[in-house]
Design a protein around this motif. Structure first.
Motif, PDB file in Angstrom:
ATOM      1  N   VAL A  58       5.847  -9.135 -16.604  1.00 54.80           N
ATOM      2  CA  VAL A  58       4.863  -9.884 -15.814  1.00 54.80           C
ATOM      3  C   VAL A  58       5.570 -10.718 -14.747  1.00 54.80           C
ATOM      4  CG1 VAL A  58       3.089 -11.680 -15.882  1.00 54.80           C
ATOM      5  CG2 VAL A  58       3.176  -9.940 -17.682  1.00 54.80           C
ATOM      6  N   GLU A  59       6.604 -11.426 -15.149  1.00 52.99           N
ATOM      7  CA  GLU A  59       7.351 -12.255 -14.201  1.00 52.99           C
ATOM      8  C   GLU A  59       8.017 -11.394 -13.134  1.00 52.99           C
ATOM      9  OE1 GLU A  59       6.330 -14.322 -17.698  1.00 52.99           O
ATOM     10  OE2 GLU A  59       7.535 -12.477 -17.535  1.00 52.99           O
ATOM     11  N   LEU A  60       8.565 -10.234 -13.554  1.00 53.21           N
ATOM     12  CA  LEU A  60       9.175  -9.308 -12.598  1.00 53.21           C
ATOM     13  C   LEU A  60       8.162  -8.848 -11.562  1.00 53.21           C
ATOM     14  CD1 LEU A  60      11.431  -7.314 -11.641  1.00 53.21           C
ATOM     15  CD2 LEU A  60      10.493  -5.688 -13.306  1.00 53.21           C
ATOM     16  N   LEU A  61       6.986  -8.437 -12.027  1.00 53.14           N
ATOM     17  CA  LEU A  61       5.958  -7.942 -11.110  1.00 53.14           C
ATOM     18  C   LEU A  61       5.510  -9.040 -10.144  1.00 53.14           C
ATOM     19  CD1 LEU A  61       3.840  -5.762 -13.565  1.00 53.14           C
ATOM     20  CD2 LEU A  61       5.190  -4.938 -11.626  1.00 53.14           C
ATOM     21  N   LYS A  62       5.365 -10.239 -10.635  1.00 54.12           N
ATOM     22  CA  LYS A  62       4.965 -11.348  -9.755  1.00 54.12           C
ATOM     23  C   LYS A  62       6.011 -11.583  -8.671  1.00 54.12           C
ATOM     24  CE  LYS A  62       1.994 -13.873 -12.993  1.00 54.12           C
ATOM     25  NZ  LYS A  62       1.809 -15.121 -13.781  1.00 54.12           N
ATOM     26  N   GLU A  63       7.291 -11.470  -9.032  1.00 53.25           N
ATOM     27  CA  GLU A  63       8.363 -11.638  -8.048  1.00 53.25           C
ATOM     28  C   GLU A  63       8.319 -10.520  -7.006  1.00 53.25           C
ATOM     29  OE1 GLU A  63      12.054 -11.804 -10.078  1.00 53.25           O
ATOM     30  OE2 GLU A  63      11.570 -13.636 -11.200  1.00 53.25           O
ATOM     31  N   LEU A  64       8.159  -9.283  -7.472  1.00 58.31           N
ATOM     32  CA  LEU A  64       8.115  -8.145  -6.548  1.00 58.31           C
ATOM     33  C   LEU A  64       6.908  -8.240  -5.617  1.00 58.31           C
ATOM     34  CD1 LEU A  64       9.121  -5.228  -8.974  1.00 58.31           C
ATOM     35  CD2 LEU A  64      10.564  -6.372  -7.273  1.00 58.31           C
ATOM     36  N   ILE A  65       5.774  -8.637  -6.170  1.00 58.08           N
ATOM     37  CA  ILE A  65       4.563  -8.764  -5.355  1.00 58.08           C
ATOM     38  C   ILE A  65       4.733  -9.865  -4.325  1.00 58.08           C
ATOM     39  CG2 ILE A  65       2.122  -9.422  -5.424  1.00 58.08           C
ATOM     40  CD1 ILE A  65       2.022  -8.029  -8.200  1.00 58.08           C
ATOM     41  N   ALA A  66       5.358 -10.993  -4.719  1.00 59.17           N
ATOM     42  CA  ALA A  66       5.589 -12.101  -3.780  1.00 59.17           C
ATOM     43  C   ALA A  66       6.493 -11.648  -2.634  1.00 59.17           C
ATOM     44  CB  ALA A  66       6.210 -13.285  -4.517  1.00 59.17           C
ATOM     45  N   GLU A  67       7.508 -10.837  -2.947  1.00 56.33           N
ATOM     46  CA  GLU A  67       8.390 -10.316  -1.899  1.00 56.33           C
ATOM     47  C   GLU A  67       7.620  -9.450  -0.916  1.00 56.33           C
ATOM     48  OE1 GLU A  67      11.557  -8.210  -3.786  1.00 56.33           O
ATOM     49  OE2 GLU A  67      12.338  -9.974  -4.835  1.00 56.33           O
ATOM     50  N   ILE A  68       6.730  -8.609  -1.441  1.00 57.43           N
ATOM     51  CA  ILE A  68       5.937  -7.727  -0.577  1.00 57.43           C
ATOM     52  C   ILE A  68       4.979  -8.538   0.283  1.00 57.43           C
ATOM     53  CG2 ILE A  68       4.084  -5.995  -0.616  1.00 57.43           C
ATOM     54  CD1 ILE A  68       5.519  -4.764  -3.070  1.00 57.43           C
ATOM     55  N   GLU A  69       4.342  -9.524  -0.322  1.00 60.94           N
ATOM     56  CA  GLU A  69       3.341 -10.309   0.412  1.00 60.94           C
ATOM     57  C   GLU A  69       3.958 -11.257   1.432  1.00 60.94           C
ATOM     58  OE1 GLU A  69       1.031 -12.052  -2.735  1.00 60.94           O
ATOM     59  OE2 GLU A  69      -0.271 -10.284  -2.901  1.00 60.94           O
ATOM     60  N   ALA A  70       5.288 -11.415   1.388  1.00 61.80           N
ATOM     61  CA  ALA A  70       5.977 -12.225   2.393  1.00 61.80           C
ATOM     62  C   ALA A  70       6.266 -11.429   3.662  1.00 61.80           C
ATOM     63  CB  ALA A  70       7.280 -12.789   1.813  1.00 61.80           C
ATOM     64  N   ARG A  71       6.000 -10.135   3.635  1.00 60.68           N
ATOM     65  CA  ARG A  71       6.244  -9.283   4.796  1.00 60.68           C
ATOM     66  C   ARG A  71       5.170  -9.531   5.861  1.00 60.68           C
ATOM     67  NH1 ARG A  71       7.281  -3.651   1.376  1.00 60.68           N
ATOM     68  NH2 ARG A  71       9.115  -4.406   0.221  1.00 60.68           N
ATOM     69  N   PRO A  72       5.478  -9.216   7.122  1.00 58.74           N
ATOM     70  CA  PRO A  72       4.476  -9.406   8.186  1.00 58.74           C
ATOM     71  C   PRO A  72       3.190  -8.618   7.949  1.00 58.74           C
ATOM     72  CG  PRO A  72       6.656  -9.045   9.100  1.00 58.74           C
ATOM     73  CD  PRO A  72       6.768  -8.760   7.629  1.00 58.74           C
ATOM     74  N   SER A  73       3.319  -7.435   7.351  1.00 66.96           N
ATOM     75  CA  SER A  73       2.138  -6.637   7.022  1.00 66.96           C
ATOM     76  C   SER A  73       2.395  -5.927   5.697  1.00 66.96           C
ATOM     77  CB  SER A  73       1.832  -5.613   8.116  1.00 66.96           C
ATOM     78  OG  SER A  73       2.900  -4.702   8.260  1.00 66.96           O
ATOM     79  N   PHE A  74       1.349  -5.775   4.918  1.00 70.55           N
ATOM     80  CA  PHE A  74       1.510  -5.138   3.614  1.00 70.55           C
ATOM     81  C   PHE A  74       0.155  -4.640   3.117  1.00 70.55           C
ATOM     82  CE2 PHE A  74       0.803  -9.669   3.031  1.00 70.55           C
ATOM     83  CZ  PHE A  74      -0.206  -9.717   2.084  1.00 70.55           C
ATOM     84  N   VAL A  75       0.210  -3.660   2.223  1.00 70.27           N
ATOM     85  CA  VAL A  75      -0.984  -3.188   1.541  1.00 70.27           C
ATOM     86  C   VAL A  75      -1.350  -4.227   0.483  1.00 70.27           C
ATOM     87  CG1 VAL A  75      -1.890  -1.429  -0.034  1.00 70.27           C
ATOM     88  CG2 VAL A  75      -0.483  -0.748   1.919  1.00 70.27           C
ATOM     89  N   PRO A  76      -2.578  -4.721   0.485  1.00 66.60           N
ATOM     90  CA  PRO A  76      -2.958  -5.753  -0.492  1.00 66.60           C
ATOM     91  C   PRO A  76      -2.758  -5.284  -1.928  1.00 66.60           C
ATOM     92  CG  PRO A  76      -4.643  -5.495   1.193  1.00 66.60           C
ATOM     93  CD  PRO A  76      -3.686  -4.363   1.377  1.00 66.60           C
ATOM     94  N   ILE A  77      -2.311  -6.214  -2.769  1.00 64.30           N
ATOM     95  CA  ILE A  77      -2.083  -5.917  -4.175  1.00 64.30           C
ATOM     96  C   ILE A  77      -2.996  -6.790  -5.032  1.00 64.30           C
ATOM     97  CG2 ILE A  77      -0.402  -5.917  -6.064  1.00 64.30           C
ATOM     98  CD1 ILE A  77       1.788  -5.527  -3.964  1.00 64.30           C
ATOM     99  N   ARG A  78      -3.666  -6.150  -5.969  1.00 64.33           N
ATOM    100  CA  ARG A  78      -4.504  -6.863  -6.932  1.00 64.33           C
ATOM    101  C   ARG A  78      -3.830  -6.727  -8.299  1.00 64.33           C
ATOM    102  NH1 ARG A  78      -9.706  -8.053  -5.974  1.00 64.33           N
ATOM    103  NH2 ARG A  78      -9.735  -6.512  -4.306  1.00 64.33           N
ATOM    104  N   PHE A  79      -3.392  -7.834  -8.870  1.00 64.42           N
ATOM    105  CA  PHE A  79      -2.619  -7.804 -10.111  1.00 64.42           C
ATOM    106  C   PHE A  79      -3.339  -8.558 -11.228  1.00 64.42           C
ATOM    107  CE2 PHE A  79       0.651  -9.968 -12.792  1.00 64.42           C
ATOM    108  CZ  PHE A  79       1.119  -8.843 -13.452  1.00 64.42           C
TER     109      PHE A  79
END
Length: 306
Positions: A58-79
């Motif tokens: 869970v913690e790993l996924l939250k970190e990976l999702i945060a990295e993706i959402e810090a990008r200028p553009s990204f596909v939205p993630i629902r976790f």
């Protein structure tokens, strides 16, 4: 190519996870996340349902999702991370929180074929909006070699699922109407869902574009367990066409072994599906396969040995 005036369907990629760290699949989930991100605006979202992992996933996924959402553009993630009953229950729950018109399942250790495969699928679907559609699959063997699946048609569905679950897009409202995957089945609930849709007269479309990169294995690789579940699904879906005959479990297991269905069942299904051409084609195909194999006594089939 779909016309510019046609609103293309949105797609939700559904990925389910549990204790990926313990299973040594950290690199695999990173790759799966990136495969979804590579689709760009071809989808509406990536839904990740975690079954209350206890190993730090869970913690790993939250970190990976945060990295993706810090990008200028990204596909939205629902976790979401909550307890679930099984793999197929997790898939059902992932669909429940999705918002796309279609859903496609991407296992945590599988990939999408290319960055534009869902865009091409959307263009082929266009305004037709079939109940479900499917493309071909690239299988990765144990030695790392890859092979593209043969082009299959739904008419072979009565004995085997003719395409990979991960290469199928299902309309969300259709998935809901059928109650999703049957949780009494832990291995072949995907096959059972396709059977139920076919017997109900759902419309489908075969796509020209390959969709998923799949690594065979897991529970479905156990032929006996798979066969036992197949017989459960067959009995549930085929019983109305048995003509009052009762078949034992051993008899039905032999259907799986030899890849043949009873002639009486095929004929009954053929007679009772006159107004359902897709089901009629499936019955006719199985009838031909069974007759051909029975006329070839010098050949043997044993799918338990596969």
């Amino acid at each position: 190519m779909a016309g510019s005036d046609i609103a293309l369907p949105t797609v939700s990629i559904i990925t389910v996870t549990r204790n990926l760290i313990d299973e040594g699949r950290v690199d695999a989930i990173r790759a799966a996340l990136e495969a979804a991100q590579d689709q760009g605006d071809a989808i509406v979202e990536h839904v990740i349902w975690d079954g209350a992992s206890t190993d730090g996933t869970v913690e790993l996924l939250k970190e990976l999702i945060a990295e993706i959402e810090a990008r200028p553009s990204f596909v939205p993630i629902r976790f979401q991370s909550l307890p679930d009953k099984s793999l197929y229950d997790a898939m059902n729950r992932g669909v429940e929180i999705s918002q796309g018109e279609y859903v496609v399942f991407l296992n945590s250790d599988d990939l999408l074929v290319s960055p534009d495969c869902l865009q091409k699928a959307r263009e082929e679907i266009g305004s037709g909006r079939p109940d479900f559609c499917f493309g071909r699959t690239i299988f990765v063997e144990k030695d790392g070699s890859k092979r593209l699946s043969r082009e299959r048609k739904v008419h072979s569905i009565l004995q085997r699922i003719p395409f990979c679950h991960n290469s199928m897009l299902i309309r969300r409202d259709v998935f809901d109407r059928f109650g999703g995957h049957d949780l009494d089945l832990r291995i072949v609930a995907d096959y059972d869902l396709v059977l139920r849709m076919l017997f109900a007269g759902c419309e489908y479309q075969m796509l020209s574009v390959p969709i998923a990169v799949f690594h065979p294995g897991g529970v479905s690789a156990d032929q006996m367990k798979t066969a036992l579940e197949m017989t459960k699904s067959w009995r549930k879906n085929y019983a109305p066409f048995f003509g009052g005959r009762t078949y034992s479990e051993d008899e039905m297991l032999n259907w799986f072994r030899i890849g043949q269905l009873p002639l009486g069942f095929c004929v009954n299904l053929l007679r009772q599906s006159r107004n359902r051409p897709q089901l009629r084609n499936a019955a006719l195909h199985s009838l031909k396969v069974t007759l051909r194999r029975r006329l070839q006594p010098w050949r043997t089939w044993d799918y338990f040995a596969d």
